[in-house]
Design a protein around this motif. Structure first.
Motif, short mmCIF file in Angstrom:
data_model
loop_
_atom_site.label_atom_id
_atom_site.label_comp_id
_atom_site.label_asym_id
_atom_site.label_seq_id
_atom_site.Cartn_x
_atom_site.Cartn_y
_atom_site.Cartn_z
N SER A 25 0.72 -1.14 0.06
CA SER A 25 0.15 0.00 -0.04
C SER A 25 0.95 1.15 -0.11
N GLY A 26 1.83 1.15 0.59
CA GLY A 26 3.10 2.20 0.40
C GLY A 26 2.39 3.67 1.11
N GLU A 27 2.98 4.54 1.04
CA GLU A 27 2.73 5.96 1.62
C GLU A 27 2.33 6.85 0.83
N VAL A 28 1.83 7.94 1.04
CA VAL A 28 1.76 9.38 0.18
C VAL A 28 2.81 10.22 0.55
N LYS A 29 3.42 10.55 -0.68
CA LYS A 29 4.28 11.50 -0.66
C LYS A 29 3.84 12.74 -1.43
N GLU A 30 4.17 13.93 -0.94
CA GLU A 30 3.84 15.32 -1.30
C GLU A 30 5.18 15.80 -2.05
N LEU A 31 5.01 16.08 -3.19
CA LEU A 31 6.27 16.75 -3.93
C LEU A 31 5.73 17.97 -4.76
N THR A 32 6.41 19.03 -5.15
CA THR A 32 6.42 20.06 -5.94
C THR A 32 7.41 19.92 -6.96
N VAL A 33 6.92 20.02 -8.43
CA VAL A 33 7.65 20.27 -9.52
C VAL A 33 7.65 21.46 -10.15
N GLU A 34 8.62 21.98 -10.36
CA GLU A 34 8.52 23.31 -11.36
C GLU A 34 8.56 22.89 -12.69
N MET A 35 7.96 23.63 -13.69
CA MET A 35 8.06 23.32 -14.98
C MET A 35 8.40 24.84 -15.75
N GLY A 36 9.41 24.56 -16.37
CA GLY A 36 9.92 25.73 -17.55
C GLY A 36 10.37 27.10 -16.48
N PRO A 37 11.01 27.14 -15.46
CA PRO A 37 11.37 28.11 -14.67
C PRO A 37 12.15 29.08 -15.45
N ASN A 38 12.06 30.47 -15.40
CA ASN A 38 12.46 31.14 -16.73
C ASN A 38 12.34 30.99 -17.98
N GLY A 39 11.55 30.45 -18.67
CA GLY A 39 11.52 29.85 -19.74
C GLY A 39 12.43 28.80 -20.06
N GLU A 40 12.96 28.16 -19.15
CA GLU A 40 14.01 27.14 -19.47
C GLU A 40 13.22 25.84 -19.71
N MET A 41 13.50 24.93 -20.62
CA MET A 41 12.84 23.70 -20.91
C MET A 41 13.36 22.43 -19.89
N PRO A 65 6.95 32.01 -17.86
CA PRO A 65 6.04 33.44 -18.12
C PRO A 65 5.19 33.40 -19.37
N ALA A 66 5.27 32.37 -20.33
CA ALA A 66 4.58 32.50 -21.38
C ALA A 66 4.19 31.28 -22.12
N VAL A 67 4.53 30.15 -21.68
CA VAL A 67 4.16 28.71 -22.25
C VAL A 67 3.65 27.74 -21.48
N ALA A 68 2.52 27.10 -22.08
CA ALA A 68 1.97 25.91 -21.24
C ALA A 68 3.01 24.58 -21.32
N HIS A 69 3.10 23.97 -20.35
CA HIS A 69 3.64 22.56 -20.18
C HIS A 69 2.83 21.38 -19.73
N ASN A 70 3.44 20.26 -19.92
CA ASN A 70 2.36 19.02 -19.44
C ASN A 70 3.57 18.22 -18.74
N PHE A 71 3.25 17.13 -17.73
CA PHE A 71 4.01 16.23 -17.35
C PHE A 71 3.45 15.04 -17.64
N LEU A 72 4.15 14.05 -18.33
CA LEU A 72 3.68 12.88 -18.66
C LEU A 72 4.76 11.56 -18.21
N ILE A 73 4.22 10.67 -17.70
CA ILE A 73 5.15 9.17 -17.35
C ILE A 73 4.36 8.35 -18.25
N PRO A 74 4.79 8.28 -19.47
CA PRO A 74 4.07 7.20 -20.34
C PRO A 74 4.15 5.95 -19.97
N ALA A 75 5.16 5.28 -19.20
CA ALA A 75 5.08 3.81 -18.80
C ALA A 75 3.97 3.71 -17.64
#
Length: 122
Positions: A25-41, A65-75
Motif C-alpha cells: 500500500s505504500g505511503e503518500v508523498k507530497e512533492l512539488t515540481v516546477e516546469m519551465g522556470p524562467n522559460g527554460e525547458m 512566463p509565456a508557455v504551457a507545459h505538461n507532465f507525462l510518465i508514459p510507462a
C-alpha cells in the motif's frame, strides 16, 4: 468452548489471509515540481524517487512566463494535461512498477529541448 475456539481460529486465519493478499500500500508523498522556470525547458527537480506502492501527490507549478507545459510518465499512463503559464495543477501518481520511468513534456519541441526527467521506483 470448542465453538469459541473454532470462531477465533477462523477469525485469525481470515486476518492473516487479508493481510497477505493486500499487496503493497505504500505511503503518500507530497512533492512539488516546477516546469519551465524562467522559460527554460526543464523540470525542477528532474529526478523523483519513490518506493513501489507509494502514491505521489505532485503539485506542478508552471514557472514559464509565456508557455504551457505538461507532465507525462508514459510507462505509468500519467498525463497531467496542459498547465498554462503561471498556473499550477495537482496530480496523483501511483508508483506501481519498479524501475526508472521517463518523465517528459510532449508539447512540440520541449522534449527535444531537454524537458525530461525520470521517476525511480525502488
Amino acid at each position: 468452548m470448542k465453538k469459541l475456539t473454532t470462531i477465533l481460529l477462523v477469525g485469525l486465519l481470515s486476518l492473516v489471509l487479508l493481510t497477505a493478499c493486500g499487496g503493497k500500500s505504500g505511503e503518500v508523498k507530497e512533492l512539488t515540481v516546477e516546469m519551465g522556470p524562467n522559460g527554460e525547458m526543464v523540470f525542477v527537480p528532474d529526478v523523483l524517487e519513490a518506493n513501489e506502492g507509494d502514491t505521489l501527490k505532485i503539485t506542478l507549478v508552471n514557472k514559464d512566463p509565456a508557455v504551457a507545459h505538461n507532465f507525462l510518465i508514459p510507462a505509468l499512463g500519467v498525463n497531467s494535461g496542459q498547465v498554462p503559464a503561471g498556473q499550477s495543477s495537482v496530480i496523483e501518481v501511483r508508483a506501481s512498477q519498479k524501475g526508472e520511468h521517463e518523465i517528459i513534456c510532449d508539447v512540440p519541441g520541449h522534449l527535444e529541448s531537454g524537458m525530461k526527467g525520470k521517476l525511480i521506483v525502488k
